[in-house]
Design an enzyme around this catalytic site. Sequence first.
Site, mmCIF file in Angstrom:
data_model
loop_
_atom_site.group_PDB
_atom_site.id
_atom_site.type_symbol
_atom_site.label_atom_id
_atom_site.label_comp_id
_atom_site.label_asym_id
_atom_site.label_seq_id
_atom_site.Cartn_x
_atom_site.Cartn_y
_atom_site.Cartn_z
ATOM 1 N N SER A 8 -22.351 -15.428 9.588
ATOM 2 C CA SER A 8 -22.753 -16.541 10.448
ATOM 3 C C SER A 8 -22.087 -17.804 9.919
ATOM 4 O O SER A 8 -21.696 -17.859 8.749
ATOM 5 C CB SER A 8 -24.281 -16.697 10.457
ATOM 6 N N GLU A 10 -22.066 -22.237 10.104
ATOM 7 C CA GLU A 10 -22.888 -23.415 10.421
ATOM 8 C C GLU A 10 -22.004 -24.618 10.740
ATOM 9 O O GLU A 10 -20.986 -24.836 10.088
ATOM 10 C CB GLU A 10 -23.761 -23.697 9.184
ATOM 11 N N ASP A 105 -36.057 -33.466 5.507
ATOM 12 C CA ASP A 105 -36.464 -34.544 4.593
ATOM 13 C C ASP A 105 -36.663 -35.796 5.423
ATOM 14 O O ASP A 105 -35.820 -36.126 6.264
ATOM 15 C CB ASP A 105 -35.371 -34.781 3.539
ATOM 16 N N PHE A 212 -23.680 -34.566 -3.279
ATOM 17 C CA PHE A 212 -24.560 -33.752 -2.452
ATOM 18 C C PHE A 212 -25.345 -32.759 -3.313
ATOM 19 O O PHE A 212 -26.543 -32.552 -3.119
ATOM 20 C CB PHE A 212 -23.704 -33.048 -1.397
ATOM 21 N N HIS A 262 -23.335 -16.492 5.010
ATOM 22 C CA HIS A 262 -23.481 -17.641 5.908
ATOM 23 C C HIS A 262 -22.543 -18.737 5.393
ATOM 24 O O HIS A 262 -22.679 -19.188 4.252
ATOM 25 C CB HIS A 262 -24.937 -18.134 5.894
#
Length: 283
Positions: A8, A10, A105, A212, A262
Amino acid sequence: MTNKLTISCEFFPPKTDKGIATIRDVRQQLAPLNPEFFSVTFGAGGSTQDNTLDTVIEIQQAQATTNIDAAPHLSCVGSTAESIRNLLHTFQSHDIHRIVALRGDLPSGMRDPGDFRYANELVEFIRKETGDYFTIEVAAYPEVHPQAESAHIDLTNFKRKVDAGANSAITQYFYNIDAYLQFIDRCQQQNIDIPIIPGIMPINNFTQLARFSDACGAEIPRWLRKQLEVFHDDLESLQAFTLDFLTDFTEKLVEQGVPGLHFYSMNRADPTLTICQRLGLLD
Ligand code: FAD
């Protein structure tokens, strides 16, 4: 090798016409991987939510020819039950059958958490409202969610999402295979038996990744950090190095029998495509 391995990818929702065109192009390039679904992130607390919806509707409309499902991410923090119910109905009206269910968040400055405090409450709500209509993915954290008091408490909280009806999980990205394998062992000890798909994050820019990673609690191992730092602004060499690293890393995961992969594509076809090509995962 590809027998049961699901893939998959994103995307984040595009904000401009150029971004929309880019995603269309990237989707086309990634299609030969036969991904099970393309997921699209969702800004908690309001931002970019319409863009997410437009993007998943377009992906789902193409499903009849591509056979690739759309999977909207849905973060519940800051939302009312009514607004989530409306979104679920909208997804259903567009024949969307998958959701990546998250807490999200709260954006800084926003105080009201709304009707849901944690992702397990969202999963429960989706099941209560729509039964088995949706296949639900949730987030998992092999290196422990940054706000969790302990690894054990985090695992207990992960189990709540599974018990509430999650079908499968996608991990936060990690660069330490042992962290993932140990997490899987600990899940098995707790009788958590849903597929836990490793999330693979390409490395396009070290400064961005370091920032990040600090925020989301993903560790960049010291040896890797030291290697990446050396490239400074030489992005071409950094990308060549990280492609080799990630190919090797992904190959090791596949050898360990992971149920799927993913890819956090960052709206780029490369390096996902190159890694999969090198591993023989392309048709
Ligand atoms: P939860 O599962 O609710 O966990 C959050 C924290 O609360 C953890 O520390 C957990 O231990 C604790 N906790 C959980 N349940 C309970 C409980 N019942 N009682 C007490 N404590 C509890 N963010 C976005 O905004 N948009 C996105 O599209 C998005 N996509 C993501 C996709 C993936 C695959 C991943 C891994 C993350 C994604 N995120 C996204 C980030 C995610 O929203 C954040 O990591 C967020 O901080 C936690 O979300 P969660 O669903 O894991 O929360």
